[in-house]
Every structure is written in C-alpha cells, then in structure tokens.
Enzyme design. Structure first.
Site, mmCIF file in Angstrom:
data_model
loop_
_atom_site.group_PDB
_atom_site.id
_atom_site.type_symbol
_atom_site.label_atom_id
_atom_site.label_comp_id
_atom_site.label_asym_id
_atom_site.label_seq_id
_atom_site.Cartn_x
_atom_site.Cartn_y
_atom_site.Cartn_z
ATOM 1 N N GLU A 123 -3.025 17.575 0.991
ATOM 2 C CA GLU A 123 -3.486 18.302 -0.205
ATOM 3 C C GLU A 123 -4.060 17.411 -1.310
ATOM 4 O O GLU A 123 -3.694 17.533 -2.478
ATOM 5 C CB GLU A 123 -2.332 19.159 -0.763
ATOM 6 C CG GLU A 123 -1.787 20.138 0.255
ATOM 7 C CD GLU A 123 -0.668 21.035 -0.282
ATOM 8 O OE1 GLU A 123 -0.194 20.802 -1.402
ATOM 9 O OE2 GLU A 123 -0.288 21.967 0.438
ATOM 10 N N ASN A 171 -4.224 16.723 6.026
ATOM 11 C CA ASN A 171 -3.783 18.124 6.098
ATOM 12 C C ASN A 171 -4.036 18.822 4.764
ATOM 13 O O ASN A 171 -3.757 18.255 3.700
ATOM 14 C CB ASN A 171 -2.275 18.109 6.410
ATOM 15 C CG ASN A 171 -1.695 19.469 6.732
ATOM 16 O OD1 ASN A 171 -2.172 20.152 7.640
ATOM 17 N ND2 ASN A 171 -0.658 19.867 6.004
ATOM 18 N N HIS A 207 -2.285 29.200 5.544
ATOM 19 C CA HIS A 207 -1.421 30.195 4.894
ATOM 20 C C HIS A 207 -2.341 31.340 4.469
ATOM 21 O O HIS A 207 -3.085 31.218 3.496
ATOM 22 C CB HIS A 207 -0.724 29.589 3.676
ATOM 23 C CG HIS A 207 0.236 28.498 4.041
ATOM 24 N ND1 HIS A 207 1.394 28.740 4.751
ATOM 25 C CD2 HIS A 207 0.212 27.165 3.815
ATOM 26 C CE1 HIS A 207 2.043 27.596 4.936
ATOM 27 N NE2 HIS A 207 1.343 26.633 4.380
ATOM 28 N N GLU A 239 0.261 25.136 9.640
ATOM 29 C CA GLU A 239 1.263 25.881 8.856
ATOM 30 C C GLU A 239 0.970 27.380 8.849
ATOM 31 O O GLU A 239 1.199 28.067 7.858
ATOM 32 C CB GLU A 239 1.305 25.336 7.410
ATOM 33 C CG GLU A 239 1.531 23.841 7.338
ATOM 34 C CD GLU A 239 1.702 23.295 5.922
ATOM 35 O OE1 GLU A 239 1.871 24.084 4.973
ATOM 36 O OE2 GLU A 239 1.675 22.051 5.772
ATOM 37 N N ASP A 241 0.823 31.152 8.691
ATOM 38 C CA ASP A 241 1.614 32.366 8.493
ATOM 39 C C ASP A 241 0.676 33.413 7.902
ATOM 40 O O ASP A 241 -0.352 33.078 7.327
ATOM 41 C CB ASP A 241 2.896 32.164 7.655
ATOM 42 C CG ASP A 241 2.722 31.385 6.366
ATOM 43 O OD1 ASP A 241 1.595 31.350 5.814
ATOM 44 O OD2 ASP A 241 3.721 30.816 5.876
HETATM 45 C C1 XIL Z 1 6.966 24.239 1.440
HETATM 46 C C2 XIL Z 1 8.293 24.606 2.105
HETATM 47 O O1 XIL Z 1 8.046 25.605 3.061
HETATM 48 C C3 XIL Z 1 9.281 25.082 1.086
HETATM 49 O O2 XIL Z 1 10.563 25.249 1.682
HETATM 50 C C4 XIL Z 1 9.386 24.091 -0.068
HETATM 51 O O3 XIL Z 1 10.220 24.622 -1.070
HETATM 52 C C5 XIL Z 1 8.018 23.774 -0.649
HETATM 53 O O4 XIL Z 1 7.164 23.326 0.388
HETATM 54 N N1 XIL Z 1 1.994 23.184 2.033
HETATM 55 C C6 XIL Z 1 2.716 22.186 2.664
HETATM 56 C C7 XIL Z 1 4.165 22.379 2.925
HETATM 57 O O5 XIL Z 1 2.130 21.189 3.101
HETATM 58 O O6 XIL Z 1 4.885 21.185 2.860
HETATM 59 C C8 XIL Z 1 4.768 23.387 1.982
HETATM 60 O O7 XIL Z 1 6.121 23.629 2.402
HETATM 61 C C9 XIL Z 1 3.959 24.659 1.959
HETATM 62 C C10 XIL Z 1 2.545 24.393 1.501
#
Ligand code: XIL
Length: 321
Positions: A123, A171, A207, A239, A241
């Site tokens: 990020e 990422n 996401h 990631e 969802d």
């Molecule tokens: C999130 C986790 O899912 C949570 O449990 C935590 O509180 C915060 O981080 N992008 C990412 C992940 O790269 O590491 C993040 O994970 C979600 C967004």
C-alpha cells in the site's frame, strides 16, 4: 488456493479443520506485521518475537500448506516504540534505514525456506498514483525522500539479501482495474523489470463488494491483470472478499457468481498463481469491524463453516463445471 489465518483461532476445531483441509496456502492476517514480530526496539536484547507467526507456520507445515508472508514495509500496525520514537524525533532517517534493513533481513532469514513469497511492500501508492507520505518514504523516510520509488527498490534489494529464494511482491488495494493507481504501479513494475530490480510479482488485494460485478469493471480488471502478466510478473489475488449488506440467500447467490468471475480471471491467466481470500469464514472477517458493522458475509464459509455459494463459485471456476 489460500486464506488469511489467525493463530489464536486454531484451537477451534471447525476453524482448524476447514483451513487445513480446504486450502493449500495460508497467509498470516496480522501476526507477521511489524508490531507482532518486532515489538521491542533494536537496542533491546530481544527486539523480535516470532511466537505467534511460528504457530501458524507450524500449522501450515503439518497440513502441507505453503506460507505467504505479509508484510515487511507498511505504514500501519507498526510498533508503539517506533511510532512514538519517530514522533519524538528520536529516530531520524539514518536510524529508520538501519531499523528497516534489520527488520526485513531478520524476519526473512527467520522464515527462509518456510515462507515462499513475501509482500515486501504494501500500500505505498495513493489513489491518484502519487506515493503516499509514510514513515518509510518521507515522514521522515529511510533517506530516500523525494526520490519516488527508490525506497521501494531499496526494500526489495534488502529482501533479496534476506532470502534470495523467496518471491518478492508489491501488494495493494484499489489497483485491480485500469486506473491512476494501477498505472503508477505498472510504471514502477516496468521500470524495475528493465533495471533488474528484484520484483517478482504483484498482489491485488481485491476487497470488493457486489458493485464489482459489472461488465466494464470486470473487463478492466482482466485487462489490468493481463498487462502486469505480460511484463512477466507473477500475479496473486491476495485478500479477496466480497462484502454484502445482508446475509440472505439472494445476496449469497450473487456473491457466488462474483466469486466465480473473479476466480476465472485468475484461472484464465497462466501467470496468476494464487487465489486467496482474506479469512475464510464469515465468523472471523475484518469486514464487519472495518465497516462499523454495516457490511459482512464476505467469505466462502458461513458462521458454522458451511460452504456458501461463494465456495461453489470458486470451485466452478476451477473445475470448469
Ligand atoms: C487487516 C486485518 O484483517 C485486521 O484484522 C487488522 O485489524 C487490520 O488489518 N490490507 C492489508 C491487510 O494489507 O493487512 C489488512 O488486514 C486489510 C487491508
């Protein structure tokens, strides 16, 4: 097929059984982040703590799963000693340079041969394609402020030294389709490729919600994945969802269809090697906590570890049924 996982949940039979039997990869959802593995300053006799991450890696090995590491360079979930020390002016760029190099090499050496790929940098870009102002870039940074992606390049080189056999990834979220952010990441990846900077692949977080199930969006997504893959980059969906506003059968069916379409984009691209969801059961998902309980139901298993249409959407894409 991967899932993000949390070691404190492995004692729950349904959690451990589903994770161990349905998936071939896991990634720590939190416990390899800076605040977990590097809880004390480097001046402390024991700056690092791998207890929780080691538990997950042991579980993965017992269940013949690969481990994907997450994440080494990120501006979130940092340790209090670091953020307060930066705020107090105790740590300047030369200190941060040492701290980050030590962090990357120590964590990667600890897991050498056991973690096959790392999100080295997470990020780093804003939505408009500019670099985010972070402690590692320029606030105060590791000494490469104002020099664009040079600090990312430095982190990748340190990562190469930490474990030359691990694959190194960049990422990010919001870079799934063709847009200003994915353009900036593409320029960086092309530049690194041309100059031999050790970047092996791109992680697309994914996401999303049901609005992603739109022909133009999905087309732009597939084109974007293709351009990175054409550069010779390995692609991981890291990631995924799909957040819903409610947990009813109709929404679950729509979600299943989106899971199928997104999985298909990976299946149809030979350089896409990993399809991973951020957790696997709606019982433990970051979506409710991150949306003030306005959204949820984002994952392929329900609260009781029953398979949802999302599970069959992935299966369908994989088997062509
Ligand atoms: C999130 C986790 O899912 C949570 O449990 C935590 O509180 C915060 O981080 N992008 C990412 C992940 O790269 O590491 C993040 O994970 C979600 C967004």
């Amino acid at each position: 097929m991967g899932a993000a996982a949390q070691p404190q949940l492995l004692s729950e039979a349904g959690y451990a059984t589903t994770l161990g039997s349905e998936y071939s990869q896991l990634e720590p959802e939190n416990v390899m982040k800076f605040s977990f593995v590097h809880p004390r300053p480097n001046t402390d006799p024991a700056p690092y703590d791998f207890t929780q991450a080691d538990q997950l890696v042991a579980f993965a090995e017992q269940n013949s799963m690969r481990v994907r590491g997450h994440t080494l360079v990120w501006h979130k979930q940092l340790s209090g000693w670091l953020t307060s020390g930066i705020a107090a002016g105790t740590y300047r760029s030369s200190d941060l340079n040492f701290i980050l190099q030590d962090h990357i090499t120590t964590v990667m050496r600890h897991y050498a041969g056991r973690v096959y790929a790392w999100d080295v940098v997470n990020e780093a870009f804003n939505g408009d394609g500019t670099l985010a102002h972070t402690v590692w870039y320029d606030s105060p940074g590791i000494g490469l402020a104002g020099r664009g992606t040079a600090y990312i390049e430095q982190a990748l080189s340190w990562a190469h030294a930490g474990d030359p056999n691990a694959k190194r990834f960049y990422n990010d979220f919001g870079a799934e389709t063709l847009n200003a952010k994915s353009d900036a990441i593409y320029q960086m990846a092309r530049d690194f490729k041309q100059r031999g900077v050790p970047l092996d692949g791109l992680g697309f977080q994914l996401h999303v919600n049901l609005s992603f199930d739109n022909p133009n969006t999905l087309d732009s997504f597939a084109q974007n994945v293709k351009r990175f893959s054409d550069l010779g980059m390995e692609i991981h969906f890291t990631e995924f969802d799909a957040a819903l506003d409610g947990g009813d059968p109709q929404r679950f069916a729509s979600q299943g269809d989106l899971y199928r379409k997104v999985t298909l984009v990976c299946v149809q691209n030979p350089n896409c090697k990993v399809f991973q969801t951020w957790g696997f059961t709606d019982k433990y998902s970051w979506i409710p906590q991150s949306t003030n309980n306005q959204q949820g139901w984002a994952l392929p298993f329900d609260l009781n570890y029953n398979k949802k249409p999302a599970y069959f959407g992935m299966l369908n894409a994989l088997t062509g049924q």
